[in-house]
Design a protein around this motif. Structure first.
Motif, mmCIF file in Angstrom:
data_model
loop_
_atom_site.group_PDB
_atom_site.id
_atom_site.type_symbol
_atom_site.label_atom_id
_atom_site.label_comp_id
_atom_site.label_asym_id
_atom_site.label_seq_id
_atom_site.Cartn_x
_atom_site.Cartn_y
_atom_site.Cartn_z
ATOM 1 N N ILE A 51 -6.103 -4.629 -12.711
ATOM 2 C CA ILE A 51 -5.411 -4.899 -11.452
ATOM 3 C C ILE A 51 -5.024 -3.570 -10.811
ATOM 4 C CG2 ILE A 51 -3.350 -5.926 -10.396
ATOM 5 C CD1 ILE A 51 -3.247 -7.878 -12.776
ATOM 6 N N VAL A 52 -5.377 -3.389 -9.559
ATOM 7 C CA VAL A 52 -4.898 -2.220 -8.827
ATOM 8 C C VAL A 52 -3.626 -2.647 -8.097
ATOM 9 C CG1 VAL A 52 -5.337 -0.694 -6.860
ATOM 10 C CG2 VAL A 52 -7.148 -1.118 -8.533
ATOM 11 N N LEU A 53 -2.534 -1.923 -8.380
ATOM 12 C CA LEU A 53 -1.301 -2.175 -7.646
ATOM 13 C C LEU A 53 -1.181 -1.066 -6.600
ATOM 14 C CD1 LEU A 53 1.357 -3.735 -7.256
ATOM 15 C CD2 LEU A 53 2.408 -2.209 -8.930
ATOM 16 N N LEU A 54 -1.455 -1.439 -5.362
ATOM 17 C CA LEU A 54 -1.435 -0.465 -4.279
ATOM 18 C C LEU A 54 -0.003 -0.338 -3.767
ATOM 19 C CD1 LEU A 54 -3.072 1.328 -2.294
ATOM 20 C CD2 LEU A 54 -3.352 -0.702 -0.863
ATOM 21 N N VAL A 55 0.514 0.884 -3.807
ATOM 22 C CA VAL A 55 1.882 1.118 -3.345
ATOM 23 C C VAL A 55 1.852 1.679 -1.924
ATOM 24 C CG1 VAL A 55 3.914 2.587 -3.691
ATOM 25 C CG2 VAL A 55 2.869 1.428 -5.640
ATOM 26 N N VAL A 56 2.551 0.986 -1.017
ATOM 27 C CA VAL A 56 2.598 1.431 0.375
ATOM 28 C C VAL A 56 4.062 1.573 0.788
ATOM 29 C CG1 VAL A 56 1.937 0.913 2.763
ATOM 30 C CG2 VAL A 56 0.495 0.116 0.879
ATOM 31 N N SER A 57 4.405 2.734 1.303
ATOM 32 C CA SER A 57 5.775 2.937 1.745
ATOM 33 C C SER A 57 6.049 2.110 3.002
ATOM 34 C CB SER A 57 5.998 4.428 2.031
ATOM 35 O OG SER A 57 7.035 4.577 2.975
ATOM 36 N N ALA A 58 7.159 1.368 3.002
ATOM 37 C CA ALA A 58 7.500 0.512 4.134
ATOM 38 C C ALA A 58 7.708 1.334 5.399
ATOM 39 C CB ALA A 58 8.769 -0.284 3.812
ATOM 40 N N THR A 59 8.106 2.604 5.229
ATOM 41 C CA THR A 59 8.384 3.409 6.420
ATOM 42 C C THR A 59 7.135 4.127 6.944
ATOM 43 O OG1 THR A 59 9.078 5.205 4.952
ATOM 44 C CG2 THR A 59 10.815 3.835 5.882
ATOM 45 N N ASP A 60 6.171 4.399 6.052
ATOM 46 C CA ASP A 60 4.996 5.175 6.482
ATOM 47 C C ASP A 60 3.740 4.345 6.719
ATOM 48 O OD1 ASP A 60 6.681 7.246 6.175
ATOM 49 O OD2 ASP A 60 5.715 8.099 4.400
ATOM 50 N N GLY A 61 3.653 3.176 6.091
ATOM 51 C CA GLY A 61 2.461 2.342 6.270
ATOM 52 C C GLY A 61 1.235 2.940 5.603
ATOM 53 N N LEU A 62 0.048 2.461 6.031
ATOM 54 C CA LEU A 62 -1.206 2.909 5.420
ATOM 55 C C LEU A 62 -1.514 4.350 5.798
ATOM 56 C CD1 LEU A 62 -1.366 -0.150 5.033
ATOM 57 C CD2 LEU A 62 -3.781 -0.050 5.642
ATOM 58 N N GLN A 63 -1.769 5.188 4.803
ATOM 59 C CA GLN A 63 -2.102 6.586 5.046
ATOM 60 C C GLN A 63 -3.442 6.921 4.398
ATOM 61 O OE1 GLN A 63 -0.216 8.735 6.901
ATOM 62 N NE2 GLN A 63 1.153 7.042 7.401
ATOM 63 N N GLU A 64 -3.828 8.200 4.544
ATOM 64 C CA GLU A 64 -5.152 8.657 4.076
ATOM 65 C C GLU A 64 -5.551 8.120 2.692
ATOM 66 O OE1 GLU A 64 -8.656 10.225 4.647
ATOM 67 O OE2 GLU A 64 -7.082 10.292 6.180
ATOM 68 N N GLN A 65 -4.698 8.357 1.665
ATOM 69 C CA GLN A 65 -5.092 7.956 0.315
ATOM 70 C C GLN A 65 -4.938 6.451 0.088
ATOM 71 O OE1 GLN A 65 -4.512 11.357 0.692
ATOM 72 N NE2 GLN A 65 -6.652 11.340 0.081
ATOM 73 N N THR A 66 -4.150 5.789 0.948
ATOM 74 C CA THR A 66 -4.119 4.321 0.874
ATOM 75 C C THR A 66 -5.505 3.810 1.250
ATOM 76 O OG1 THR A 66 -2.004 4.622 2.046
ATOM 77 C CG2 THR A 66 -2.628 2.373 1.455
ATOM 78 N N LEU A 67 -6.045 4.384 2.303
ATOM 79 C CA LEU A 67 -7.362 3.957 2.787
ATOM 80 C C LEU A 67 -8.457 4.302 1.779
ATOM 81 C CD1 LEU A 67 -7.025 4.937 6.554
ATOM 82 C CD2 LEU A 67 -6.577 2.736 5.450
ATOM 83 N N ALA A 90 -7.154 -5.398 8.892
ATOM 84 C CA ALA A 90 -8.159 -4.640 9.650
ATOM 85 C C ALA A 90 -9.164 -3.976 8.706
ATOM 86 C CB ALA A 90 -7.474 -3.598 10.528
ATOM 87 N N HIS A 91 -8.761 -3.820 7.437
ATOM 88 C CA HIS A 91 -9.685 -3.254 6.450
ATOM 89 C C HIS A 91 -10.225 -4.328 5.520
ATOM 90 C CE1 HIS A 91 -9.098 0.960 7.519
ATOM 91 N NE2 HIS A 91 -7.871 0.588 7.826
ATOM 92 N N GLY A 92 -10.118 -5.562 5.942
ATOM 93 C CA GLY A 92 -10.728 -6.651 5.183
ATOM 94 C C GLY A 92 -9.882 -7.180 4.035
ATOM 95 N N ILE A 93 -8.648 -6.710 3.930
ATOM 96 C CA ILE A 93 -7.779 -7.196 2.844
ATOM 97 C C ILE A 93 -6.813 -8.229 3.425
ATOM 98 C CG2 ILE A 93 -6.063 -6.543 1.106
ATOM 99 C CD1 ILE A 93 -8.749 -5.221 0.599
ATOM 100 N N MET A 94 -6.976 -9.475 3.043
ATOM 101 C CA MET A 94 -6.150 -10.540 3.609
ATOM 102 C C MET A 94 -5.006 -10.904 2.666
ATOM 103 S SD MET A 94 -7.764 -10.777 6.371
ATOM 104 C CE MET A 94 -7.077 -12.213 7.188
#
Ligand code: GTP
Ligand code: MG
Length: 419
Positions: free
Chosen positions: A169-185, A251-255
């Motif tokens: 399982i990949v647990l993707l961590v996204v900061s609520a204040t910064d949103g999706l960034q380079e390494q998130t993508l 927008a990146h296909g993750i629903m």
């Protein structure tokens, strides 16, 4: 890791049975091969040696080369027969942009203080540890969860990928204040590639051609933790942040579930602890649904997460076990190196004491290698030091040949460019 018959090996390598048999006899070096016949079972390390000598690649059904086969092997034994291997803990890989709060989240989940001790507050190596399960009545029990903490800094891409290779399982961590960034993508791209590749393999195996296939489930599943929600003011701001992040993911296909898909998005704060029990519950549920199983007996297999010198210990490799068992005294081939296991310790940043037997999904540190192996490659238990040495040497030579060919190819290209 199950032995293969001479006949089958010859078929798979498109070679004559006689050529294969002769090499099994010579390279195998055990009595059992003296009177080989087409049905003689050949250990996989010997099969690999035969392949290497004849210029063929012998692929084991093992991580990290083929996660899909690995997973299907977990679900079904040879010949489609369902095998009830024991359940194993899920391996969760925490990924995301630098400073989005991965290490702090894990610290909060396991009541540790790793983040505070990091140089410059930046993770620079793969961390691995075990979060104990909860039994009835809340005491320790059940399977627990193995967690890999990856660095988010752009420079550590290779390391992140080694983590992802060994993961359920990949647990993707996204900061609520910064949103999706380079390494998130980057993580989303990695998943997309992995899923597409697996689906293609799946179609090929079923004789289909391209397109979506009924019954396909990828070996890597995704969950999202939106962290640092304590930095927002009130529930409304949290909902707005979630809305934005979920639409950006779409927008990146993750629903997300909220948008009709199946990816769970969980708001959390490592500072206040909000959402943490919910997150753990959901990871456990997800793992239960995946029904992850592995054999605990037989020769061990694992993935090298990290290798280096440690004070007072010498050469240490960190391994995530995937199959079978590994114990002190076992002879291993680790990528292009080999050794006899002197001692096994728990993962760094975990209790870390001696381990008698490393089992599937356990992150451990292994002492006894002759030389530093390369992270991302696999570790396998083999029968004897002679074989280990032969396999490691053959792999080094094969790698050497590949490098030589690559250099030669670049030089030719270089000359053409100059003309
Ligand atoms: P890398 O490993 O270098 O990619 O970073 P990381 O994702 O592990 O981030 P880390 O856990 O080191 O946290 C980065 C900063 O965010 C630190 O200053 C943390 O204290 C802060 N932080 C992390 N989680 C939270 C949170 O839930 N709330 C608040 N307010 N701050 C947080
Ligand atoms: Mg970190």
């Amino acid at each position: 890791h199950e032995p293969i018959a001479v006949r089958e090996l010859a078929q798979k390598l498109s070679l004559k049975m006689k050529d294969v048999g002769e090499r099994v006899l010579r390279l195998g070096g055990s009595e059992e091969y003296y009177n080989w016949n087409p049905e003689t079972k050949v250990d996989l390390d010997v099969a690999e040696l035969v392949g290497l000598e004849l210029g063929r690649t012998v692929k084991r059904m093992a991580p990290p080369e083929n996660l899909l086969e690995y997973r299907s092997r977990v679900r079904e034994g040879r010949g489609g027969r369902r095998v009830e291997w024991p359940l194993r803990p899920p391996v969760v890989c925490v990924m995301g942009h630098v400073d989005h709060g991965k290490t702090t989240l894990l610290d909060a989940l396991r009541q540790s203080r790793v983040a505070a001790a990091e140089a410059g507050g930046i993770t620079q190596r793969l961390g691995a540890f075990h979060i104990p399960g909860v039994g009835e009545g809340g005491e320790e029990g059940g399977l627990g969860i193995t967690v890999l903490d990856t660095p988010g800094h752009a420079a550590f891409r290779a390391m992140r990928m080694h983590g992802a290779l060994a993961t359920d399982i990949v647990l993707l961590v996204v900061s609520a204040t910064d949103g999706l960034q380079e390494q998130t993508l980057e993580v989303l791209r990695m998943l997309e590639e992995q899923w597409a590749e697996e689906e293609e393999d799946f179609c090929m195996q079923r004789g289909g051609e391209g397109g979506k296939m009924e019954g396909f489930s990828p070996s890597l599943s995704l969950m999202v933790a939106v962290t640092k929600v304590d930095k927002l003011h009130g529930e409304e701001e949290v909902q707005t942040a979630l809305y934005k992040i979920e639409h950006a993911l779409a927008a990146h296909g993750i629903m997300s579930e909220a948008l009709g898909g199946d990816v769970q998005v969980v708001p959390v704060s490592a500072v206040t602890g909000a959402g943490l029990p919910d997150l753990l519950d959901r990871v456990r549920l997800q793992a239960e649904m995946l029904e992850l199983r592995a054999d605990r007996e037989g020769p061990g297999e694992g993935v090298i997460l990290d290798a280096g010198m440690e004070k007072g210990l010498g050469m240490v490799m960190s391994v995530l076990m995937r199959w079978g068992s590994l114990a002190p005294g076992d002879v291993v081939v680790a990528g292009e190196q080999w050794g006899r296991v002197k001692k096994i310790l728990g993962a760094r940043n975990s209790p870390g004491g001696p381990v008698d037997r490393a089992l599937p999904s356990m992150p451990v540190r292994v002492l006894g290698l002759r030389d530093l192996p390369t992270p991302g490659q696999e570790v396998i238990v083999v029968k004897s030091e002679e074989r280990a040495e032969a396999v490691a040497k053959a792999r080094r030579e094969a790698a050497e040949r590949r490098r030589y060919q690559e250099t030669a190819a670049t030089e030719v290209l270089g000359e053409e460019e100059q003309e």
